[in-house]
Design a protein around this motif. Structure first.
Motif, PDB file in Angstrom:
ATOM      1  N   SER A   1      40.056 -64.167 129.000  1.00 41.75           N
ATOM      2  CA  SER A   1      40.163 -63.594 130.347  1.00 41.75           C
ATOM      3  C   SER A   1      41.589 -63.566 130.895  1.00 41.75           C
ATOM      4  O   SER A   1      41.876 -62.830 131.836  1.00 41.75           O
ATOM      5  N   ILE A   2      42.491 -64.342 130.318  1.00 47.21           N
ATOM      6  CA  ILE A   2      43.858 -64.408 130.843  1.00 47.21           C
ATOM      7  C   ILE A   2      44.711 -63.231 130.361  1.00 47.21           C
ATOM      8  O   ILE A   2      45.815 -63.011 130.866  1.00 47.21           O
ATOM      9  N   HIS A   3      44.202 -62.455 129.413  1.00 47.98           N
ATOM     10  CA  HIS A   3      44.980 -61.377 128.829  1.00 47.98           C
ATOM     11  C   HIS A   3      44.525 -60.012 129.351  1.00 47.98           C
ATOM     12  O   HIS A   3      43.369 -59.826 129.722  1.00 47.98           O
ATOM     13  N   SER A   4      45.446 -59.063 129.369  1.00 46.96           N
ATOM     14  CA  SER A   4      45.083 -57.691 129.702  1.00 46.96           C
ATOM     15  C   SER A   4      44.278 -57.107 128.542  1.00 46.96           C
ATOM     16  O   SER A   4      44.281 -57.649 127.433  1.00 46.96           O
ATOM     17  N   MET A   5      43.623 -55.982 128.779  1.00 47.49           N
ATOM     18  CA  MET A   5      42.808 -55.381 127.732  1.00 47.49           C
ATOM     19  C   MET A   5      43.654 -54.947 126.549  1.00 47.49           C
ATOM     20  O   MET A   5      43.229 -55.056 125.394  1.00 47.49           O
ATOM     21  N   GLU A   6      44.865 -54.461 126.809  1.00 44.21           N
ATOM     22  CA  GLU A   6      45.749 -54.042 125.720  1.00 44.21           C
ATOM     23  C   GLU A   6      46.147 -55.223 124.841  1.00 44.21           C
ATOM     24  O   GLU A   6      46.117 -55.147 123.619  1.00 44.21           O
TER      25      GLU A   6
ATOM     26  N   ILE B   1      44.963 -56.618 120.687  1.00 44.67           N
ATOM     27  CA  ILE B   1      45.864 -57.102 119.640  1.00 44.67           C
ATOM     28  C   ILE B   1      45.464 -58.506 119.198  1.00 44.67           C
ATOM     29  O   ILE B   1      45.474 -58.828 118.008  1.00 44.67           O
ATOM     30  N   ILE B   2      45.101 -59.350 120.157  1.00 45.72           N
ATOM     31  CA  ILE B   2      44.715 -60.725 119.844  1.00 45.72           C
ATOM     32  C   ILE B   2      43.448 -60.759 119.001  1.00 45.72           C
ATOM     33  O   ILE B   2      43.342 -61.552 118.053  1.00 45.72           O
ATOM     34  N   ARG B   3      42.496 -59.920 119.312  1.00 42.97           N
ATOM     35  CA  ARG B   3      41.257 -59.881 118.529  1.00 42.97           C
ATOM     36  C   ARG B   3      41.525 -59.467 117.093  1.00 42.97           C
ATOM     37  O   ARG B   3      40.875 -59.958 116.168  1.00 42.97           O
TER      38      ARG B   3
ATOM     39  N   THR C   1      41.134 -65.559 110.542  1.00 46.68           N
ATOM     40  CA  THR C   1      39.876 -66.278 110.307  1.00 46.68           C
ATOM     41  C   THR C   1      38.951 -65.553 109.330  1.00 46.68           C
ATOM     42  O   THR C   1      38.071 -66.176 108.733  1.00 46.68           O
ATOM     43  N   GLY C   2      39.129 -64.250 109.194  1.00 46.38           N
ATOM     44  CA  GLY C   2      38.226 -63.476 108.349  1.00 46.38           C
ATOM     45  C   GLY C   2      36.944 -63.096 109.063  1.00 46.38           C
ATOM     46  O   GLY C   2      36.023 -62.549 108.451  1.00 46.38           O
ATOM     47  N   LEU C   3      36.885 -63.362 110.362  1.00 47.59           N
ATOM     48  CA  LEU C   3      35.689 -63.061 111.149  1.00 47.59           C
ATOM     49  C   LEU C   3      35.831 -61.687 111.790  1.00 47.59           C
ATOM     50  O   LEU C   3      36.892 -61.331 112.295  1.00 47.59           O
ATOM     51  N   LYS C   4      34.761 -60.903 111.791  1.00 47.30           N
ATOM     52  CA  LYS C   4      34.781 -59.578 112.388  1.00 47.30           C
ATOM     53  C   LYS C   4      35.021 -59.678 113.893  1.00 47.30           C
ATOM     54  O   LYS C   4      34.789 -60.716 114.503  1.00 47.30           O
TER      55      LYS C   4
ATOM     56  N   LEU D   1      42.037 -68.800 119.492  1.00 51.64           N
ATOM     57  CA  LEU D   1      42.131 -68.285 120.853  1.00 51.64           C
ATOM     58  C   LEU D   1      42.823 -69.285 121.774  1.00 51.64           C
ATOM     59  O   LEU D   1      43.618 -68.905 122.640  1.00 51.64           O
ATOM     60  N   GLU D   2      42.535 -70.570 121.574  1.00 50.72           N
ATOM     61  CA  GLU D   2      43.203 -71.601 122.373  1.00 50.72           C
ATOM     62  C   GLU D   2      44.698 -71.606 122.092  1.00 50.72           C
ATOM     63  O   GLU D   2      45.523 -71.704 123.017  1.00 50.72           O
ATOM     64  N   ALA D   3      45.066 -71.504 120.823  1.00 43.94           N
ATOM     65  CA  ALA D   3      46.472 -71.532 120.445  1.00 43.94           C
ATOM     66  C   ALA D   3      47.229 -70.349 121.039  1.00 43.94           C
ATOM     67  O   ALA D   3      48.353 -70.499 121.532  1.00 43.94           O
ATOM     68  N   VAL D   4      46.627 -69.163 121.005  1.00 45.00           N
ATOM     69  CA  VAL D   4      47.273 -67.978 121.575  1.00 45.00           C
ATOM     70  C   VAL D   4      47.460 -68.155 123.080  1.00 45.00           C
ATOM     71  O   VAL D   4      48.529 -67.832 123.626  1.00 45.00           O
ATOM     72  N   ALA D   5      46.441 -68.669 123.758  1.00 45.86           N
ATOM     73  CA  ALA D   5      46.552 -68.923 125.198  1.00 45.86           C
ATOM     74  C   ALA D   5      47.627 -69.967 125.476  1.00 45.86           C
ATOM     75  O   ALA D   5      48.399 -69.851 126.438  1.00 45.86           O
ATOM     76  N   PHE D   6      47.687 -70.990 124.638  1.00 45.75           N
ATOM     77  CA  PHE D   6      48.698 -72.036 124.778  1.00 45.75           C
ATOM     78  C   PHE D   6      50.101 -71.421 124.694  1.00 45.75           C
ATOM     79  O   PHE D   6      50.991 -71.740 125.496  1.00 45.75           O
ATOM     80  N   GLY D   7      50.298 -70.526 123.738  1.00 48.58           N
ATOM     81  CA  GLY D   7      51.592 -69.871 123.588  1.00 48.58           C
ATOM     82  C   GLY D   7      51.962 -69.024 124.792  1.00 48.58           C
ATOM     83  O   GLY D   7      53.120 -68.997 125.221  1.00 48.58           O
ATOM     84  N   SER D   8      50.979 -68.323 125.330  1.00 43.70           N
ATOM     85  CA  SER D   8      51.211 -67.494 126.510  1.00 43.70           C
ATOM     86  C   SER D   8      51.595 -68.356 127.719  1.00 43.70           C
ATOM     87  O   SER D   8      52.546 -68.052 128.441  1.00 43.70           O
ATOM     88  N   PHE D   9      50.851 -69.445 127.912  1.00 43.30           N
ATOM     89  CA  PHE D   9      51.162 -70.363 129.013  1.00 43.30           C
ATOM     90  C   PHE D   9      52.511 -71.042 128.805  1.00 43.30           C
ATOM     91  O   PHE D   9      53.245 -71.306 129.764  1.00 43.30           O
TER      92      PHE D   9
END
Length: 247
Positions: free
Chosen positions: A41-46, A50-52, A59-62, A219-227
């Motif tokens: 939720s902290i990221h814009s749709m654009e 990219i994060i997804r 992870t190899g997850l769809k 997802l936590e790591a990416v949010a951590f980097g953004s913060f």
């Protein structure tokens, strides 16, 4: 700086994952609740798009997995998981920085729509960066980024803008700006994964976990980097931080 990051996580009602050993149940690592929506939720749709893609790659997850796919288990090396976590922090840090630069670049492009540029754009200068290694030399984690990055002739949207970076420029732009930020990431990673020194040991720990838990960690790591980017920028305006120089 760390307290400000924790505060930002508290604002979205997300607790950071504790030391992994405390999340092991009968030899299996499970991180509950997933909090995926809150972390996204902290990221814009654009940016989220990219994060997804990043999450799917590492992870190899769809992108839209079924319940069975999410809860399927896999064995993963603890050392590799630690590397992916740190790399995802840097990726979130990079995306925060580059998305702001993209907004500025786009604003300048719109304002100069009827004129001519007199010099290279921010994006052009980024793409001409040096070949500094983000992880110091040849690293297995670099292959994670190789398929994410390619060059584009024109900047159409944020995704094209990000993917226009060649690996060398990406690695340079993802470099943490301050020594304090480097120390913070090192201490946080050590607290989460313990003393993980080498991925070459035959006795390296293997962890049984679900793809859902892997997604949660990334997802936590990416949010951590953004913060981290936000707090570092805020603190640097009040107290001059020490520059992180890579030899």
């Amino acid at each position: 700086m760390y307290l400000l990051i924790l505060y930002k996580f508290s604002e979205i009602s997300v607790h950071l994952v504790p030391k992994l050993s405390s999340c092991l149940y009968n030899g299996r690592l499970e991180i509950l609740p997933s909090k995926d929506w809150d972390l996204e939720s902290i990221h814009s749709m654009e940016v989220l798009d990219i994060i997804r893609k990043h999450v799917s790659t590492v992870t190899g997850l769809k992108s839209n997995p079924s319940v069975n796919e999410s809860w399927a288990t896999t064995h993963i090396r603890k050392f590799w998981l630690a590397r992916v976590y740190v790399a995802s922090i840097l990726y979130g840090y990079f995306l925060k920085s580059v998305s702001l630069r993209y907004s500025l670049e786009r604003s300048l492009s719109l304002s100069d729509h009827h004129g001519h540029r007199t010099g290279p754009s921010f994006h052009d200068r980024y793409r001409c960066g040096s070949q500094d290694a983000m992880f110091g030399g040849k690293s297995d984690i670099q292959s994670v980024w190789h398929n994410l990055i390619r060059q584009e002739e024109e900047i159409e949207d944020l995704k094209c803008y990000v993917m226009g970076f060649h690996p060398g420029s990406f690695q340079r732009c993802a470099k943490l700006r301050s020594k304090e930020a480097v120390q913070l990431v090192e201490c946080h990673s050590h607290a989460l994964f313990g003393n993980v020194k080498s991925g070459l040991s035959h006795h390296d720990d293997f962890i049984l976990t679900s793809f859902s838990s892997l997604r949660r960690l990334v997802l936590e790591a990416v949010a951590f980097g953004s913060f981290l980017w936000e707090t570092e920028d805020y603190i640097d305006n009040v107290y001059k931080l020490k520059d992180h120089e890579v030899v």
